[in-house]
Write a protein that holds these residues in place. Sequence first.
Motif, mmCIF file in Angstrom:
data_model
loop_
_atom_site.group_PDB
_atom_site.id
_atom_site.type_symbol
_atom_site.label_atom_id
_atom_site.label_comp_id
_atom_site.label_asym_id
_atom_site.label_seq_id
_atom_site.Cartn_x
_atom_site.Cartn_y
_atom_site.Cartn_z
ATOM 1 N N GLN A 181 -19.339 -16.018 -13.356
ATOM 2 C CA GLN A 181 -19.282 -14.767 -13.484
ATOM 3 C C GLN A 181 -19.229 -14.476 -11.740
ATOM 4 O OE1 GLN A 181 -22.743 -13.458 -15.740
ATOM 5 N NE2 GLN A 181 -21.557 -14.332 -17.326
ATOM 6 N N HIS A 182 -18.610 -13.311 -11.755
ATOM 7 C CA HIS A 182 -18.532 -12.483 -10.062
ATOM 8 C C HIS A 182 -19.641 -11.399 -10.433
ATOM 9 C CE1 HIS A 182 -15.269 -15.449 -9.146
ATOM 10 N NE2 HIS A 182 -14.571 -15.110 -10.401
ATOM 11 N N TYR A 183 -20.183 -11.617 -9.284
ATOM 12 C CA TYR A 183 -21.493 -10.382 -9.394
ATOM 13 C C TYR A 183 -21.292 -9.137 -8.287
ATOM 14 C CZ TYR A 183 -23.913 -12.158 -13.603
ATOM 15 O OH TYR A 183 -24.105 -12.803 -14.476
ATOM 16 N N ASP A 184 -20.569 -8.184 -8.306
ATOM 17 C CA ASP A 184 -21.007 -6.835 -7.022
ATOM 18 C C ASP A 184 -22.092 -6.772 -6.530
ATOM 19 O OD1 ASP A 184 -19.789 -5.595 -5.377
ATOM 20 O OD2 ASP A 184 -19.332 -4.218 -6.365
ATOM 21 N N TYR A 185 -22.346 -7.311 -5.685
ATOM 22 C CA TYR A 185 -24.252 -7.148 -5.012
ATOM 23 C C TYR A 185 -24.039 -6.166 -4.092
ATOM 24 C CZ TYR A 185 -25.766 -11.488 -7.436
ATOM 25 O OH TYR A 185 -25.405 -12.451 -8.194
ATOM 26 N N ARG A 186 -23.132 -5.425 -3.824
ATOM 27 C CA ARG A 186 -23.020 -3.699 -2.702
ATOM 28 C C ARG A 186 -23.281 -2.276 -3.076
ATOM 29 N NH1 ARG A 186 -16.901 -3.255 -2.000
ATOM 30 N NH2 ARG A 186 -17.040 -3.480 -3.944
ATOM 31 N N PRO A 187 -24.416 -2.111 -2.442
ATOM 32 C CA PRO A 187 -25.023 -0.696 -3.118
ATOM 33 C C PRO A 187 -23.804 0.102 -3.471
ATOM 34 C CG PRO A 187 -25.414 -0.941 -1.043
ATOM 35 C CD PRO A 187 -24.682 -2.096 -1.261
#
Length: 109
Positions: free
Chosen positions: A64-70
């Motif tokens: 899974q790819h998570y987007d950690y950018r605010p």
Amino acid sequence: MKFLTKRPVLFVLLMAWLVLAVGAVHAQSPNNLVGGSQFNPPLPAPLPPPNIEAPKVPQLDAPQHYDYRPAPRASFGDRISRCLDEAAAAGVRPGRRAAYSRNCANRDD
């Protein structure tokens, strides 16, 4: 043929009918001349076929790819407008709304 020569009226009617039938069939074509009629515009080009692509099928064993950018922060003007609306809804007096909206817009959300 013997029948047609004995009755010239039927022969004439048959020939007239053939001439009219050929003319009617020929009249069905909009551009019956070699170069087409000058009064009929050329037919439009056919539309290109639609570009159909199959959607990407998710794989069960793929990581899974998570987007950690605010999330991007709203502009200062948008924050001021939101804070002024909040102040009016909360019943803050008009003279105090400026201070409230500045304080509210400068807070971290």
